[in-house]
Design a protein around this motif. Structure first.
Motif, short mmCIF file in Angstrom:
data_model
loop_
_atom_site.label_atom_id
_atom_site.label_comp_id
_atom_site.label_asym_id
_atom_site.label_seq_id
_atom_site.Cartn_x
_atom_site.Cartn_y
_atom_site.Cartn_z
N ASP A 37 -21.53 -8.86 1.89
CA ASP A 37 -22.40 -9.73 1.09
C ASP A 37 -23.88 -9.53 1.39
O ASP A 37 -24.70 -10.25 0.87
CB ASP A 37 -22.02 -11.20 1.33
CG ASP A 37 -20.63 -11.54 0.81
OD1 ASP A 37 -20.20 -10.86 -0.15
OD2 ASP A 37 -20.00 -12.44 1.35
N TYR A 38 -24.21 -8.56 2.23
CA TYR A 38 -25.60 -8.41 2.64
C TYR A 38 -26.21 -7.09 2.21
O TYR A 38 -27.23 -6.67 2.74
CB TYR A 38 -25.72 -8.59 4.16
CG TYR A 38 -25.20 -9.93 4.63
CD1 TYR A 38 -25.95 -11.09 4.44
CD2 TYR A 38 -23.94 -10.05 5.21
CE1 TYR A 38 -25.47 -12.32 4.86
CE2 TYR A 38 -23.45 -11.27 5.63
CZ TYR A 38 -24.22 -12.41 5.44
OH TYR A 38 -23.74 -13.63 5.84
N GLY A 39 -25.57 -6.39 1.28
CA GLY A 39 -26.18 -5.19 0.72
C GLY A 39 -25.67 -3.88 1.27
O GLY A 39 -26.18 -2.82 0.90
N ILE A 40 -24.69 -3.90 2.17
CA ILE A 40 -24.10 -2.68 2.70
C ILE A 40 -22.59 -2.76 2.50
O ILE A 40 -21.93 -3.66 3.03
CB ILE A 40 -24.41 -2.49 4.20
CG1 ILE A 40 -25.93 -2.46 4.44
CG2 ILE A 40 -23.76 -1.22 4.73
CD1 ILE A 40 -26.64 -1.30 3.81
N ASP A 41 -22.04 -1.83 1.75
CA ASP A 41 -20.60 -1.83 1.49
C ASP A 41 -19.81 -1.00 2.51
O ASP A 41 -18.69 -1.34 2.85
CB ASP A 41 -20.31 -1.28 0.08
CG ASP A 41 -20.69 -2.27 -1.00
OD1 ASP A 41 -20.54 -3.48 -0.78
OD2 ASP A 41 -21.15 -1.83 -2.07
N CYS A 42 -20.41 0.09 2.96
CA CYS A 42 -19.74 0.94 3.94
C CYS A 42 -20.75 1.89 4.55
O CYS A 42 -21.90 1.97 4.10
CB CYS A 42 -18.58 1.70 3.30
SG CYS A 42 -19.09 2.94 2.07
N TYR A 43 -20.31 2.58 5.58
CA TYR A 43 -21.10 3.65 6.17
C TYR A 43 -20.34 4.96 5.95
O TYR A 43 -19.11 4.97 5.85
CB TYR A 43 -21.30 3.44 7.67
CG TYR A 43 -22.06 2.19 8.02
CD1 TYR A 43 -23.43 2.12 7.86
CD2 TYR A 43 -21.40 1.07 8.53
CE1 TYR A 43 -24.14 0.98 8.18
CE2 TYR A 43 -22.09 -0.08 8.85
CZ TYR A 43 -23.46 -0.13 8.68
OH TYR A 43 -24.15 -1.27 8.99
N VAL A 44 -21.09 6.04 5.90
CA VAL A 44 -20.45 7.35 5.84
C VAL A 44 -21.10 8.21 6.91
O VAL A 44 -22.32 8.25 7.05
CB VAL A 44 -20.57 7.99 4.44
CG1 VAL A 44 -22.03 8.18 4.04
CG2 VAL A 44 -19.84 9.32 4.39
N GLU A 45 -20.26 8.87 7.72
CA GLU A 45 -20.75 9.75 8.76
C GLU A 45 -20.69 11.18 8.26
O GLU A 45 -19.62 11.66 7.84
CB GLU A 45 -19.92 9.60 10.04
CG GLU A 45 -20.50 10.38 11.21
CD GLU A 45 -19.92 9.97 12.55
OE1 GLU A 45 -20.21 10.66 13.55
OE2 GLU A 45 -19.17 8.97 12.60
N LEU A 46 -21.84 11.84 8.28
CA LEU A 46 -21.95 13.19 7.74
C LEU A 46 -21.58 14.20 8.82
O LEU A 46 -22.36 14.47 9.73
CB LEU A 46 -23.37 13.46 7.25
CG LEU A 46 -23.80 12.83 5.92
CD1 LEU A 46 -23.73 11.32 5.95
CD2 LEU A 46 -25.21 13.25 5.56
N VAL A 47 -20.38 14.73 8.73
CA VAL A 47 -19.91 15.73 9.68
C VAL A 47 -20.48 17.09 9.28
O VAL A 47 -20.55 17.41 8.09
CB VAL A 47 -18.37 15.77 9.70
CG1 VAL A 47 -17.85 16.80 10.70
CG2 VAL A 47 -17.81 14.38 10.03
N ASN A 48 -20.90 17.88 10.27
CA ASN A 48 -21.53 19.16 9.93
C ASN A 48 -20.51 20.23 9.56
O ASN A 48 -19.30 19.99 9.55
CB ASN A 48 -22.45 19.63 11.07
CG ASN A 48 -21.68 20.02 12.33
OD1 ASN A 48 -20.48 20.26 12.31
ND2 ASN A 48 -22.40 20.09 13.45
N GLU A 49 -21.02 21.43 9.26
CA GLU A 49 -20.17 22.52 8.77
C GLU A 49 -19.16 22.99 9.80
O GLU A 49 -18.13 23.58 9.46
CB GLU A 49 -21.04 23.71 8.33
CG GLU A 49 -21.93 23.45 7.11
CD GLU A 49 -23.17 22.64 7.45
OE1 GLU A 49 -23.40 22.37 8.67
OE2 GLU A 49 -23.91 22.27 6.52
N LYS A 50 -19.42 22.70 11.07
CA LYS A 50 -18.50 23.07 12.14
C LYS A 50 -17.53 21.94 12.47
O LYS A 50 -16.84 21.99 13.49
CB LYS A 50 -19.28 23.47 13.40
CG LYS A 50 -20.19 24.68 13.21
CD LYS A 50 -20.93 25.01 14.49
CE LYS A 50 -21.85 26.21 14.31
NZ LYS A 50 -22.60 26.52 15.56
N ASN A 51 -17.51 20.91 11.60
CA ASN A 51 -16.65 19.74 11.79
C ASN A 51 -16.99 18.98 13.08
O ASN A 51 -16.12 18.36 13.70
CB ASN A 51 -15.17 20.12 11.79
CG ASN A 51 -14.69 20.52 10.40
OD1 ASN A 51 -15.16 19.98 9.40
ND2 ASN A 51 -13.76 21.45 10.33
#
Length: 299
Positions: A37-51
């Motif tokens: 309810d505060y403007g953030i639905d989820c987070y996404v962690e950006l894994v690099n090309e080497k996983n």
């Protein structure tokens, strides 16, 4: 018999989340939040090309449309966001992205919130209503460029505070940089670089490299590691890391890069004119008054 009924809005929101979660790169990680309810639905962690897990975390606010009706200029206006939510996003330490899904076509488009605010700072500063405009070009699911474009926008915001500090360092030290480059253009090639000059050169090199990388400026200058390795191969010396020969070879490249950086900074400040006029008018005036040939303003 009366039973609970799911409202269309909740169905649409669930569809939006599924579209997002099912279409981001497989190695990225979606981290749900318990409060939405505060403007953030989820987070996404950006894994690099080497996983590898790098800790690059983006905040996501999802908005759903059953079918996006684009404006004539291929933009979509989002106007139902509270100013308090925009304030929250602007202050949030993690880069925030507003993502809108087309539930019918299973598409998603995004915008970097802080970047948009800085380009429209006068409207934001009024603290009344503030609308977002998302371009059709910001297609997250474009297989060729979508995730890469998202990652690039993420990097811009994640490094933004460091960029502003590096920019001020560059501007306040540029005259000293130019003097240093001139001084090391005509010395005996076989003289080693003394410690104090090496420290200055390394600081200058890192400053130029960071800003050029942030502004996406291409240049031929090697990394510090590559320069030192090349010098070692030429002079066969393990005591001194660089020689006058090494600095003289890159002096002209640094001068040319200075002009490119100045041009890039002028374009950046102009694109965010409203932000800089409001937050740092002195810097805005200084940058806009630097001449294209690199001549600095003197007040």
């Amino acid at each position: 018999m009366q039973l609970p009924q799911r409202v269309p809005q909740h169905i649409s929101e669930s569809t939006s989340f599924k579209i997002f979660a099912n279409h981001i790169p497989d190695n990225w990680i979606v981290r749900d939040v318990t409060e939405r309810d505060y403007g953030i639905d989820c987070y996404v962690e950006l894994v690099n090309e080497k996983n590898q897990l790098t800790g690059d975390l983006a905040s996501i606010q999802l908005k759903s449309k059953e079918n996006i009706n684009w404006n004539l200029d291929n933009t979509l206006t989002i106007s139902n966001i509270k100013i308090s939510t925009s304030n929250y996003w602007y202050r949030f330490p993690v880069p925030v992205f507003l993502c809108v899904t087309d539930n019918e076509k299973k598409e998603m488009y995004f915008i970097s919130v802080k970047n948009f605010i800085k380009k429209n700072f006068f409207a934001f500063a009024k603290q009344k209503t503030f609308n977002y405009s998302i371009s059709k070009d910001m297609d997250f699911f474009d297989k060729k460029s979508g995730p890469s474009l998202f990652r690039l926008r993420y990097a811009f915001q994640d490094s933004r505070n460091l960029f502003e500090n590096e920019m001020k360092t560059f501007l306040s030290t540029l005259e000293h940089y130019h003097n240093f480059q001139d001084e090391h253009s005509y010395r005996d090639y076989h003289l080693p670089i003394e410690s104090v000059d090496l420290i200055f050169f390394e600081a200058m090199h890192r400053n130029y490299f960071f800003i050029a990388d942030y502004l996406l400026i291409e240049h031929p200058i090697l990394s510090l590691r590559e320069l030192k390795l090349k010098s070692k191969q030429v002079f066969k010396d393990d005591y001194y890391e660089l020689y006058e020969h090494d600095l003289s070879q890159v002096a002209e490249d640094f001068r040319n890069l200075s002009l490119k950086i100045i041009k890039g900074l002028k374009q950046k400040v102009d694109a965010e004119k409203e932000y800089w006029i409001t937050m740092d008018l002195n810097l805005y005036n200084y940058v806009t008054n630097i001449k294209d040939n690199g001549e600095l303003p003197h007040y």
